[in-house]
Design a protein around this motif. Structure first.
Motif, PDB file in Angstrom:
ATOM      1  N   ALA A   1     -17.178 -34.344 -45.746  1.00 27.86           N
ATOM      2  CA  ALA A   1     -17.261 -32.891 -45.849  1.00 27.86           C
ATOM      3  C   ALA A   1     -16.610 -32.206 -44.641  1.00 27.86           C
ATOM      4  O   ALA A   1     -15.882 -31.214 -44.786  1.00 27.86           O
ATOM      5  CB  ALA A   1     -18.718 -32.461 -45.987  1.00 27.86           C
ATOM      6  N   ILE A   2     -16.877 -32.737 -43.449  1.00 24.27           N
ATOM      7  CA  ILE A   2     -16.256 -32.184 -42.234  1.00 24.27           C
ATOM      8  C   ILE A   2     -14.740 -32.283 -42.325  1.00 24.27           C
ATOM      9  O   ILE A   2     -14.011 -31.348 -41.971  1.00 24.27           O
ATOM     10  CB  ILE A   2     -16.794 -32.929 -40.993  1.00 24.27           C
ATOM     11  CG1 ILE A   2     -18.211 -32.468 -40.662  1.00 24.27           C
ATOM     12  CG2 ILE A   2     -15.879 -32.731 -39.786  1.00 24.27           C
ATOM     13  CD1 ILE A   2     -18.882 -33.292 -39.581  1.00 24.27           C
ATOM     14  N   SER A   3     -14.250 -33.422 -42.806  1.00 24.29           N
ATOM     15  CA  SER A   3     -12.806 -33.640 -42.885  1.00 24.29           C
ATOM     16  C   SER A   3     -12.159 -32.680 -43.875  1.00 24.29           C
ATOM     17  O   SER A   3     -11.119 -32.070 -43.590  1.00 24.29           O
ATOM     18  CB  SER A   3     -12.516 -35.087 -43.285  1.00 24.29           C
ATOM     19  OG  SER A   3     -13.054 -35.981 -42.337  1.00 24.29           O
TER      20      SER A   3
ATOM     21  N   ARG B   1      -3.238 -34.039 -42.907  1.00 29.45           N
ATOM     22  CA  ARG B   1      -4.047 -35.247 -43.000  1.00 29.45           C
ATOM     23  C   ARG B   1      -5.173 -35.192 -41.975  1.00 29.45           C
ATOM     24  O   ARG B   1      -5.067 -34.512 -40.949  1.00 29.45           O
ATOM     25  CB  ARG B   1      -3.212 -36.519 -42.713  1.00 29.45           C
ATOM     26  CG  ARG B   1      -2.106 -36.809 -43.702  1.00 29.45           C
ATOM     27  CD  ARG B   1      -2.646 -37.313 -45.034  1.00 29.45           C
ATOM     28  NE  ARG B   1      -1.580 -37.764 -45.905  1.00 29.45           N
ATOM     29  CZ  ARG B   1      -0.863 -36.967 -46.689  1.00 29.45           C
ATOM     30  NH1 ARG B   1      -1.106 -35.653 -46.689  1.00 29.45           N
ATOM     31  NH2 ARG B   1       0.079 -37.459 -47.486  1.00 29.45           N
ATOM     32  N   VAL B   2      -6.218 -35.966 -42.241  1.00 32.68           N
ATOM     33  CA  VAL B   2      -7.241 -36.280 -41.237  1.00 32.68           C
ATOM     34  C   VAL B   2      -7.303 -37.789 -41.120  1.00 32.68           C
ATOM     35  O   VAL B   2      -7.381 -38.497 -42.140  1.00 32.68           O
ATOM     36  CB  VAL B   2      -8.633 -35.716 -41.625  1.00 32.68           C
ATOM     37  CG1 VAL B   2      -9.707 -36.269 -40.692  1.00 32.68           C
ATOM     38  CG2 VAL B   2      -8.629 -34.190 -41.571  1.00 32.68           C
ATOM     39  N   TRP B   3      -7.214 -38.281 -39.896  1.00 34.20           N
ATOM     40  CA  TRP B   3      -7.322 -39.715 -39.639  1.00 34.20           C
ATOM     41  C   TRP B   3      -8.707 -40.010 -39.073  1.00 34.20           C
ATOM     42  O   TRP B   3      -9.100 -39.440 -38.057  1.00 34.20           O
ATOM     43  CB  TRP B   3      -6.259 -40.186 -38.638  1.00 34.20           C
ATOM     44  CG  TRP B   3      -4.852 -40.092 -39.136  1.00 34.20           C
ATOM     45  CD1 TRP B   3      -4.425 -39.753 -40.392  1.00 34.20           C
ATOM     46  CD2 TRP B   3      -3.664 -40.335 -38.370  1.00 34.20           C
ATOM     47  NE1 TRP B   3      -3.051 -39.776 -40.455  1.00 34.20           N
ATOM     48  CE2 TRP B   3      -2.552 -40.135 -39.236  1.00 34.20           C
ATOM     49  CE3 TRP B   3      -3.424 -40.719 -37.048  1.00 34.20           C
ATOM     50  CZ2 TRP B   3      -1.234 -40.285 -38.800  1.00 34.20           C
ATOM     51  CZ3 TRP B   3      -2.120 -40.867 -36.613  1.00 34.20           C
ATOM     52  CH2 TRP B   3      -1.039 -40.659 -37.487  1.00 34.20           C
TER      53      TRP B   3
ATOM     54  N   GLN C   1     -14.067 -50.649 -44.386  1.00 38.96           N
ATOM     55  CA  GLN C   1     -14.091 -50.622 -45.844  1.00 38.96           C
ATOM     56  C   GLN C   1     -15.057 -49.561 -46.363  1.00 38.96           C
ATOM     57  O   GLN C   1     -14.756 -48.838 -47.310  1.00 38.96           O
ATOM     58  CB  GLN C   1     -14.472 -51.996 -46.401  1.00 38.96           C
ATOM     59  CG  GLN C   1     -14.388 -52.073 -47.921  1.00 38.96           C
ATOM     60  CD  GLN C   1     -13.012 -51.691 -48.449  1.00 38.96           C
ATOM     61  OE1 GLN C   1     -12.002 -52.276 -48.061  1.00 38.96           O
ATOM     62  NE2 GLN C   1     -12.949 -50.693 -49.329  1.00 38.96           N
ATOM     63  N   ALA C   2     -16.217 -49.460 -45.723  1.00 34.64           N
ATOM     64  CA  ALA C   2     -17.182 -48.445 -46.132  1.00 34.64           C
ATOM     65  C   ALA C   2     -16.609 -47.041 -45.922  1.00 34.64           C
ATOM     66  O   ALA C   2     -16.825 -46.141 -46.751  1.00 34.64           O
ATOM     67  CB  ALA C   2     -18.482 -48.609 -45.336  1.00 34.64           C
ATOM     68  N   ALA C   3     -15.863 -46.856 -44.843  1.00 34.27           N
ATOM     69  CA  ALA C   3     -15.245 -45.553 -44.575  1.00 34.27           C
ATOM     70  C   ALA C   3     -14.230 -45.206 -45.661  1.00 34.27           C
ATOM     71  O   ALA C   3     -14.155 -44.065 -46.121  1.00 34.27           O
ATOM     72  CB  ALA C   3     -14.594 -45.557 -43.202  1.00 34.27           C
ATOM     73  N   ARG C   4     -13.434 -46.179 -46.063  1.00 35.20           N
ATOM     74  CA  ARG C   4     -12.454 -45.925 -47.130  1.00 35.20           C
ATOM     75  C   ARG C   4     -13.167 -45.539 -48.433  1.00 35.20           C
ATOM     76  O   ARG C   4     -12.711 -44.652 -49.158  1.00 35.20           O
ATOM     77  CB  ARG C   4     -11.584 -47.162 -47.352  1.00 35.20           C
ATOM     78  CG  ARG C   4     -10.648 -47.487 -46.197  1.00 35.20           C
ATOM     79  CD  ARG C   4      -9.647 -48.575 -46.571  1.00 35.20           C
ATOM     80  NE  ARG C   4      -8.806 -48.939 -45.445  1.00 35.20           N
ATOM     81  CZ  ARG C   4      -9.001 -50.000 -44.671  1.00 35.20           C
ATOM     82  NH1 ARG C   4     -10.015 -50.819 -44.931  1.00 35.20           N
ATOM     83  NH2 ARG C   4      -8.193 -50.253 -43.659  1.00 35.20           N
TER      84      ARG C   4
ATOM     85  N   ASP D   1     -12.525 -41.373 -49.994  1.00 36.99           N
ATOM     86  CA  ASP D   1     -12.152 -41.086 -51.389  1.00 36.99           C
ATOM     87  C   ASP D   1     -11.304 -39.830 -51.523  1.00 36.99           C
ATOM     88  O   ASP D   1     -11.535 -38.981 -52.380  1.00 36.99           O
ATOM     89  CB  ASP D   1     -13.423 -40.972 -52.239  1.00 36.99           C
ATOM     90  CG  ASP D   1     -13.122 -40.993 -53.732  1.00 36.99           C
ATOM     91  OD1 ASP D   1     -12.114 -41.602 -54.119  1.00 36.99           O
ATOM     92  OD2 ASP D   1     -13.894 -40.374 -54.496  1.00 36.99           O
ATOM     93  N   ASP D   2     -10.295 -39.691 -50.660  1.00 33.87           N
ATOM     94  CA  ASP D   2      -9.400 -38.532 -50.678  1.00 33.87           C
ATOM     95  C   ASP D   2      -8.073 -38.986 -50.089  1.00 33.87           C
ATOM     96  O   ASP D   2      -8.048 -39.525 -48.979  1.00 33.87           O
ATOM     97  CB  ASP D   2      -9.999 -37.390 -49.848  1.00 33.87           C
ATOM     98  CG  ASP D   2      -9.242 -36.077 -49.989  1.00 33.87           C
ATOM     99  OD1 ASP D   2      -7.984 -36.099 -49.881  1.00 33.87           O
ATOM    100  OD2 ASP D   2      -9.882 -35.031 -50.185  1.00 33.87           O
TER     101      ASP D   2
END
Length: 214
Positions: A40-42, A53-55, A78-81, A85-86
């Motif tokens: 949400a922050i990203s 983009r946000v890295w 992997q959990a971050a990816r 989901d964007d």
């Protein structure tokens, strides 16, 4: 150490795809675990700062936190990816590749090697409240514009913090947030309007394991 040589091909492998002139937000953290607030922050920053983009920079460990319950880097990546989901949010293990421990070293490396990109460091209000404890925090502010995302009830504590007071004259009006990536540092903006209050701490069990879905 950040001065260690890193072969260009290893650096390139850790950097998400980009084109010259991109406006890139950097969100660093342990992501232990990643959660909806990170996403949400990203997405909020992408819109308000008009970023390309946000890295997500998944750190090997946080110098200001106890890392004994930190999950393995690959699992957090992997959990971050999965959570991101964007296509505009990229996940990177850059800090483990360039062997940096502190944000200032990561930023210096990125600015030196990717000088054609316009970076903005993204942090929650809870991080602004303790920003004065970060290694060379004034140098960070001198290197890259900063976007602070309000995270109630941290607002007052964050804006009354030593770092916020020291950098008060460099604060950009929220109405000019979209101009922040083009401004020379030091410059920062405090963005309000995102009403989501999750934290990785609340999503961990006492033994450090991650809580499953309710």
């Amino acid at each position: 150490m950040s001065n260690n040589f890193v072969a260009p091909r290893f650096f390139a492998q850790a950097i998400p795809p980009y084109t010259e002139g991109m406006r890139v937000g950097l969100l660093g953290g342990s992501f232990n675990p990643p959660h909806e607030a990170h996403r949400a922050i990203s997405r909020f920053a992408l819109k308000r700062l008009q970023l390309d983009r946000v890295w997500w920079l998944v750190t090997p460990g946080n110098p200001l936190k106890e890392n004994g319950t930190l999950h393995e880097l690959g699992a957090r990546m992997q959990a971050a990816r999965d959570v991101a989901d964007d296509p505009r949010i990229e996940v990177s293990c850059l800090e483990s590749v360039i062997r940096t421990r502190y944000t200032i070293d990561t930023i210096n490396t990125l600015r030196r090697r990717l000088s054609g990109l316009r970076f903005v460091w993204i942090m929650g209000a809870d991080n602004l409240a303790q920003f004065h404890r970060w290694q060379h925090w004034r140098r960070i502010a001198d290197q890259v514009p900063i976007a602070v995302i309000d995270r109630p009830p941290q607002s007052f504590r964050a804006l009354a913090s030593p770092a916020a007071q020291a950098l008060a004259r460099y604060r950009v009006p929220e109405t000019d947030a979209a101009l922040l990536p083009d401004r020379p540092a030091p410059a920062w903006v405090f963005l309000t309007g995102l009403k989501l209050n999750l934290s990785s701490t609340r999503l961990r069990n006492p033994d450090g394991s991650w809580k499953g879905p309710k």
